[in-house]
Design a protein around this motif. Structure first.
Motif, PDB file in Angstrom:
ATOM      1  N   THR A 124       0.780  -1.175   0.099  1.00 13.60           N
ATOM      2  CA  THR A 124      -0.134  -0.107   0.026  1.00 13.60           C
ATOM      3  C   THR A 124       0.703   1.186   0.079  1.00 13.60           C
ATOM      4  N   CYS A 158       5.521  -2.431  -7.747  1.00 14.21           N
ATOM      5  CA  CYS A 158       4.687  -2.070  -6.819  1.00 14.21           C
ATOM      6  C   CYS A 158       3.525  -2.875  -6.723  1.00 14.21           C
ATOM      7  N   LEU A 160       0.879  -5.761  -5.406  1.00 13.11           N
ATOM      8  CA  LEU A 160       0.955  -7.205  -5.137  1.00 13.11           C
ATOM      9  C   LEU A 160       2.028  -8.023  -5.470  1.00 13.11           C
TER      10      LEU A 160
ATOM     11  N   ASP B  21       1.606  -0.662 -20.681  1.00 14.53           N
ATOM     12  CA  ASP B  21       1.898  -1.787 -19.501  1.00 14.53           C
ATOM     13  C   ASP B  21       2.147  -1.395 -18.327  1.00 14.53           C
ATOM     14  N   LEU B  22       2.936  -0.137 -18.272  1.00 19.16           N
ATOM     15  CA  LEU B  22       3.337   0.398 -16.989  1.00 19.16           C
ATOM     16  C   LEU B  22       2.085   1.058 -16.502  1.00 19.16           C
ATOM     17  N   ARG B  25      -0.477  -1.217 -14.869  1.00 18.51           N
ATOM     18  CA  ARG B  25      -0.047  -1.893 -13.368  1.00 18.51           C
ATOM     19  C   ARG B  25       0.155  -0.739 -12.367  1.00 18.51           C
ATOM     20  N   MET B  26       0.764   0.647 -12.643  1.00 15.29           N
ATOM     21  CA  MET B  26       1.222   1.540 -11.688  1.00 15.29           C
ATOM     22  C   MET B  26       0.356   2.674 -11.928  1.00 15.29           C
ATOM     23  N   MET B  54      -5.615  -8.950  -0.559  1.00 16.97           N
ATOM     24  CA  MET B  54      -4.371  -9.388  -1.308  1.00 16.97           C
ATOM     25  C   MET B  54      -4.728 -10.569  -1.990  1.00 16.97           C
ATOM     26  N   THR B  58      -5.797 -11.169  -6.089  1.00 14.78           N
ATOM     27  CA  THR B  58      -5.017 -12.199  -6.754  1.00 14.78           C
ATOM     28  C   THR B  58      -5.667 -13.151  -7.420  1.00 14.78           C
ATOM     29  N   LEU B  67      -4.601  -0.708  -3.712  1.00 14.77           N
ATOM     30  CA  LEU B  67      -4.848  -0.798  -2.361  1.00 14.77           C
ATOM     31  C   LEU B  67      -3.949   0.249  -1.562  1.00 14.77           C
ATOM     32  N   HIS B  68      -4.623   1.004  -0.632  1.00 17.85           N
ATOM     33  CA  HIS B  68      -4.162   1.806   0.288  1.00 17.85           C
ATOM     34  C   HIS B  68      -4.495   1.590   1.462  1.00 17.85           C
ATOM     35  N   GLN B  69      -3.562   2.196   2.528  1.00 17.90           N
ATOM     36  CA  GLN B  69      -3.762   2.099   3.940  1.00 17.90           C
ATOM     37  C   GLN B  69      -3.973   3.601   4.315  1.00 17.90           C
TER      38      GLN B  69
END
Lengths: 181, 123
Positions: A124, A158, A160, B21-22, B25-26, B54, B58, B67-69
């Protein structure tokens, strides 16, 4: 808290709120000396209040709240197990929270699932470099998120993917411990 | 052996593909899930909720979620909880979570797009 790793997570949450980009977690077992030492250090903005206030459960720096239980609960867990919690300035530039407790004390809580705890932080917080150090008398095992990231493809650095790899490395590091914590 | 790049156009195409692609994912994802990890949340089981999320994401192959916290939201008696923000920007607060509830929310809301009304925190 039923596990020491949850107290560690709580302190890490404080470090993230203090703007840390590096957090170092150290677990050192001294079986002969019957000591378990846990340190959490960061390069955040540091402690802007007296240490006594930080450990006071009825003091918090959060707006709109009246209690701040995290550090006082960790201190109580340490003292129940014949140890102590100290807060100091870290060489990294922020705060260093150090907890010692008796490894064999019957009231010492188990370390718990540290790999799941720290990998959730990694998942996270993609901008955070988490350093984990494990030692049980022998050579120190070090896992750094920035090192793990270099082993991965750019699109896995980054989320999972890196969290899973860090979790594996921490489990391997903990396997070298005595198993008593 | 990888194919050789024969001209600047091929290099530009390769760059665009890598960037896409980046971003996948990011970059910003469609769904943001923030697990509330204040002292109260952690004591109530937020770490286990995060681990379950998580695993479930998956297993479901959900690539559209970040996901963050965060800290305590002030609803300590509803912990462990998370806030899901969908692609339209609408917030959904789920409380008193368990692994079983996380499974249902991922399957029904994240994958299926229908909020799980039973587990939502009522305002």
């Amino acid at each position: 808290m039923r596990e020491l790793s949850l107290h560690i997570l709580d302190v890490i949450e404080n470090s993230i709120r203090a703007g840390a980009s590096i957090i170092s977690v150290g677990i050192v077992e001294d079986v002969a000396g019957d000591v378990l030492e846990i340190t959490v250090e960061d390069n955040g903005s540091g402690l802007n209040i007296p240490v006594e206030d930080a450990l006071d459960p009825f003091h918090t720096t959060k707006d709109g709240k009246r209690i701040g239980l995290g550090l006082s609960l960790f201190q109580a867990a340490a003292e129940q197990a014949g140890g102590a919690l100290t807060i100091d300035k870290s060489d990294l530039g922020g705060v260093a929270v150090k907890v010692t407790m008796s490894l064999s004390n019957i009231d010492r809580r188990p370390l718990g699932d540290l790999a799941a705890t720290l990998s959730s932080v990694v998942c996270t917080n993609p901008d955070l470099d988490l350093w984990c150090r494990f030692s049980s008398g022998g050579p120190e095992c070090v896992v750094r998120v920035s090192d793990v990231a270099r082993e991965l493809q750019v699109n896995e650095r980054c989320g999972l993917a890196i969290a899973r790899r860090v979790s594996e490395k921490i489990r391997n590091g903990l396997a070298g411990m005595s198993g008593r914590s | 052996m990888a194919n050789k790049i024969k001209n600047p156009q091929e290099l530009a195409a390769l760059k665009e593909k890598a960037k896409a692609d980046l971003d996948l994912r990011m970059g910003p994802k469609e769904i943001q899930i923030t697990v509330h990890m204040g002292t109260c949340g952690i004591a109530a089981g937020a770490r286990d909720v995060m681990a379950a999320l998580m695993d479930e994401l998956t297993t479901a192959g959900a690539q559209n979620v970040t996901l963050h916290q965060s800290g305590c939201l002030g609803l300590c008696d509803r912990e462990p909880m998370f806030t899901l923000v969908d692609k339209a920007g609408q917030e959904f607060r789920y409380g008193k979570l368990t692994k079983k509830k996380v499974h249902r929310i991922v399957q029904q809301h994240v994958v299926g797009g229908s909020p799980v009304a039973d587990d939502l925190i009522q305002a």
